[in-house]
Motif scaffolding. Structure first.
Motif, PDB file in Angstrom:
ATOM      1  N   LYS A  42      16.902  38.631  -1.293  1.00 36.40           N
ATOM      2  CA  LYS A  42      16.885  39.913  -0.578  1.00 36.40           C
ATOM      3  C   LYS A  42      15.867  39.904   0.542  1.00 36.40           C
ATOM      4  N   ALA A  43      14.719  39.311   0.289  1.00 36.35           N
ATOM      5  CA  ALA A  43      13.702  39.225   1.331  1.00 36.35           C
ATOM      6  C   ALA A  43      14.156  38.317   2.458  1.00 36.35           C
ATOM      7  N   VAL A  44      14.771  37.184   2.120  1.00 36.63           N
ATOM      8  CA  VAL A  44      15.292  36.268   3.147  1.00 36.63           C
ATOM      9  C   VAL A  44      16.368  36.957   3.986  1.00 36.63           C
ATOM     10  N   ASN A  45      17.219  37.726   3.335  1.00 39.23           N
ATOM     11  CA  ASN A  45      18.260  38.446   4.074  1.00 39.23           C
ATOM     12  C   ASN A  45      17.668  39.466   5.045  1.00 39.23           C
ATOM     13  N   ALA A  46      16.519  40.016   4.690  1.00 44.72           N
ATOM     14  CA  ALA A  46      15.872  41.009   5.553  1.00 44.72           C
ATOM     15  C   ALA A  46      15.060  40.379   6.680  1.00 44.72           C
ATOM     16  N   ALA A  47      14.773  39.085   6.559  1.00 43.06           N
ATOM     17  CA  ALA A  47      13.909  38.418   7.539  1.00 43.06           C
ATOM     18  C   ALA A  47      14.630  38.212   8.862  1.00 43.06           C
ATOM     19  N   ARG A  48      13.854  38.307   9.933  1.00 42.34           N
ATOM     20  CA  ARG A  48      14.355  38.034  11.277  1.00 42.34           C
ATOM     21  C   ARG A  48      13.655  36.798  11.824  1.00 42.34           C
ATOM     22  N   PRO A  49      14.187  36.196  12.885  1.00 45.24           N
ATOM     23  CA  PRO A  49      13.540  35.005  13.443  1.00 45.24           C
ATOM     24  C   PRO A  49      12.047  35.222  13.686  1.00 45.24           C
ATOM     25  N   GLY A  50      11.243  34.274  13.199  1.00 42.40           N
ATOM     26  CA  GLY A  50       9.797  34.372  13.323  1.00 42.40           C
ATOM     27  C   GLY A  50       9.103  34.941  12.113  1.00 42.40           C
ATOM     28  N   ASP A  51       9.845  35.530  11.191  1.00 42.14           N
ATOM     29  CA  ASP A  51       9.248  36.128   9.992  1.00 42.14           C
ATOM     30  C   ASP A  51       8.922  35.072   8.934  1.00 42.14           C
ATOM     31  N   THR A  52       7.986  35.430   8.053  1.00 40.54           N
ATOM     32  CA  THR A  52       7.636  34.618   6.892  1.00 40.54           C
ATOM     33  C   THR A  52       7.977  35.382   5.621  1.00 40.54           C
ATOM     34  N   VAL A  53       8.665  34.710   4.710  1.00 44.07           N
ATOM     35  CA  VAL A  53       8.881  35.242   3.363  1.00 44.07           C
ATOM     36  C   VAL A  53       7.878  34.549   2.456  1.00 44.07           C
ATOM     37  N   LEU A  54       6.909  35.312   1.956  1.00 39.09           N
ATOM     38  CA  LEU A  54       5.841  34.784   1.115  1.00 39.09           C
ATOM     39  C   LEU A  54       6.157  35.117  -0.336  1.00 39.09           C
ATOM     40  N   VAL A  55       6.348  34.082  -1.152  1.00 37.49           N
ATOM     41  CA  VAL A  55       6.728  34.259  -2.548  1.00 37.49           C
ATOM     42  C   VAL A  55       5.497  34.027  -3.410  1.00 37.49           C
TER      43      VAL A  55
END
Length: 356
Positions: A42-55
């Motif tokens: 869900k977080a990856v789906n919300a990410a836009r170019p340049g964003d970081t998904v921190l798990v």
């Protein structure tokens, strides 16, 4: 100060929006935080170019598809663990799960996905690959632990300008790192666009690193031990031929695990660095020691005609240090007409004699 109510979304956008001189929305890069019990996908789906998904630290039972360019998926090290989802009624959540992979970075037949980074996490227990990249450009996989996956630890297909660096791949069923042109089709070697495989530790896999039908790639400064085979560079009769790459400055020691024969290869045991059906490959500056076996592919550095009869030609093996490999430190089964060169290697025994 505003608070974010979505557990996996950071407050970066709200904070930027609250001050004078805030960057325009198009330029803002956000960090989306995923906590245990929430969905990485869900977080990856919300990410836009340049964003970081921190798990954050925890165990996450899911497969994740990244198909947005310039996204970073990052954990906090080995405490961030990605494992397969529990199978309930049948339907897998996404393409990655259906293929038995952990984290998939996927472009399309018409367009590569660019600039994705996967870093600082552990991926384990998948029925295919821990991390799989297909049709990628400038993919970085860094400080990932890929452990106990049934086929590959980390694999790429039809990808260019990749960087696989400082990863650990252990106890995977086939190769710890596997790089190929195409997996399920025949075809000539693919230009990997100066892909680099460096500073990885590859241990107790079937093969440490397999490079199949690729060109323009460097495998360097890796530690490769306890596998059935260390490094395999594989070409075949298709054109262009696999090769035109460099294997340099690796520590390839005691790859003496026993692996039974398959439809493609005979028994593997005690193989250090093997070139089979490859051309114009340079093997230089490696330390290759204690690789011992009785397979046709056993030995320190081995040049072996491919299983489909393609000859290895115009390869150069130079400035390597070899010791205690059997049946020999250097093994060349190619004909003298193949123009393979052995020079300035430190070794004691070769087949045929005179290569040291």
């Amino acid at each position: 100060m505003k608070r974010c109510h979505l557990a996996y979304l950071a407050c970066a956008a709200a904070l930027l929006g609250g001050g004078l001189g805030a960057a325009p929305a198009a330029a803002a890069h956000h960090t989306l935080v995923v906590r245990p019990g929430h969905s990485i996908q869900k977080a990856v789906n919300a990410a836009r170019p340049g964003d970081t998904v921190l798990v954050l630290a925890g165990t996450y039972h899911e497969s994740v598809v990244v198909d947005t360019p310039w996204v970073t998926l990052r954990g906090v090290g080995a405490r961030t663990v990605v494992k397969p989802a529990a199978t309930k009624t049948g339907k897998a959540a996404n393409t990655c799960a259906r293929h038995g992979d952990g984290i998939c970075v996927l472009g399309t037949k018409k367009k590569n996905v660019e600039g994705v980074t996967v870093a600082d996490l552990k991926v384990t227990g998948f029925s295919h690959a821990g991390v799989f990249g297909m049709a990628t450009d400038t993919l970085t996989v860094r400080r990932v632990q890929a452990v106990d996956n049934k086929v590959w630890g980390i694999a790429t297909e039809r990808s260019v300008h990749s960087l696989l660096r400082e990863n650990q791949a252990r106890r995977n069923g086939d190769a710890g790192l596997f790089l190929a042109n195409t997996i399920n089709e025949e075809g000539g070697a693919y230009d990997a666009g100066a892909t680099r495989v460096e500073r990885n530790r590859l241990e107790n896999n079937r093969i440490g690193v397999t490079v199949r039908r690729l060109r323009n790639l460097t495998v360097s400064d890796n530690t490769i031990t306890g596998n059935c085979g260390g490094v395999f560079v594989v070409g075949d009769e298709n054109k262009p031929q696999g090769g035109n790459l460099t294997v340099a400055s690796n520590e390839v020691v005691e790859n003496n695990k026993f692996c039974a024969k398959t439809a493609r290869l005979p028994v593997i045991q005690g193989s250090g660095i093997v070139l089979t059906g490859a051309e114009k490959t340079r093997v230089t500056g490696n330390h290759v020691a204690g690789n011992r076996g009785t397979s046709p592919l056993s030995g320190g550095i081995v040049l072996f005609k491919s299983m489909v009869g393609a000859k290895g030609v115009n390869n150069r093996v130079d400035r390597n240090t070899l010791e205690d490999n059997a049946p020999a430190d250097l093994v060349n089964t190619e004909s003298a007409k193949s123009n393979n060169v052995f020079e300035r290697n430190s070794c004691r025994a070769s087949k045929p004699a005179g290569l040291c």
